[in-house]
Scaffold this active site. Structure first.
Site, PDB file in Angstrom:
ATOM      1  N   GLY A 191       0.805  -1.218   0.000  1.00 17.44           N
ATOM      2  CA  GLY A 191       0.000   0.000   0.000  1.00 17.44           C
ATOM      3  C   GLY A 191       0.839   1.270   0.000  1.00 17.44           C
ATOM      4  CB  CYS A 192       3.710   2.315   2.061  1.00 18.72           C
ATOM      5  SG  CYS A 192       2.840   2.226   3.654  1.00 18.72           S
TER       6      CYS A 192
END
Length: 155
Positions: free
Chosen positions: A45-46
């Site tokens: 996600g990051c």
């Protein structure tokens, strides 16, 4: 500490940055700043979020804004992350969690019934006047960078 709200002056910080040196929020006075907080370099996600902001960086610059990512990872880890994924935005290291706590994004989280402290994925749009113009908490990555860009253009 009370939760930050729109209209408040954004908390100042001076932190180590990728590539060496330091980054101070007040260095960007007079231009909008997109300050996004994320949990950890090199997670799915990051990584997706950093890539999304990197791809839109020319449009943010055209709108006069700068994008800064903040996580508790070290500046050295940020350097590896940026090189691996061709990330083109500024990343700062908040290993002591001073900015994370000032912005209220170091929070209790829960996963599989286990409670722990971590970064709530959040974004703060700081206006050219240094005041918080918009806050996004518990951000879902998909489409977020584009939504923030629209908010920058609306300033």
């Amino acid at each position: 500490m009370s939760e930050l709200e729109t209209g408040q002056t954004a908390p100042q910080f001076t932190l180590p940055r990728d590539g060496g040196g330091i980054l101070t929020l007040s260095d960007f006075g007079g231009k909008p700043v997109v300050l996004y907080f994320y949990p950890k370099d090199d997670t799915s996600g990051c990584t997706a979020q950093a890539i999304d902001f990197t791809q839109l960086k020319p449009q943010f610059e055209k709108a006069g804004a700068v994008v800064i990512g903040v996580s508790p990872d070290s500046a050295k880890k940020h350097d590896k992350f940026k090189a691996k994924h061709q990330i083109g935005i500024d990343l700062v290291a908040d290993e002591e969690r001073k900015a994370l706590e000032a912005y209220g994004v170091w929070t209790e989280k829960s996963m599989y019934g286990r409670k722990y402290m971590g970064v709530e994925r959040s974004t703060f749009l700081i206006g050219a006047d240094g005041k918080i113009a918009r806050i996004w908490r518990k951000v879902k990555v998909s489409g977020h960078a584009a939504e923030v860009l629209e908010a920058v253009k609306a300033l």
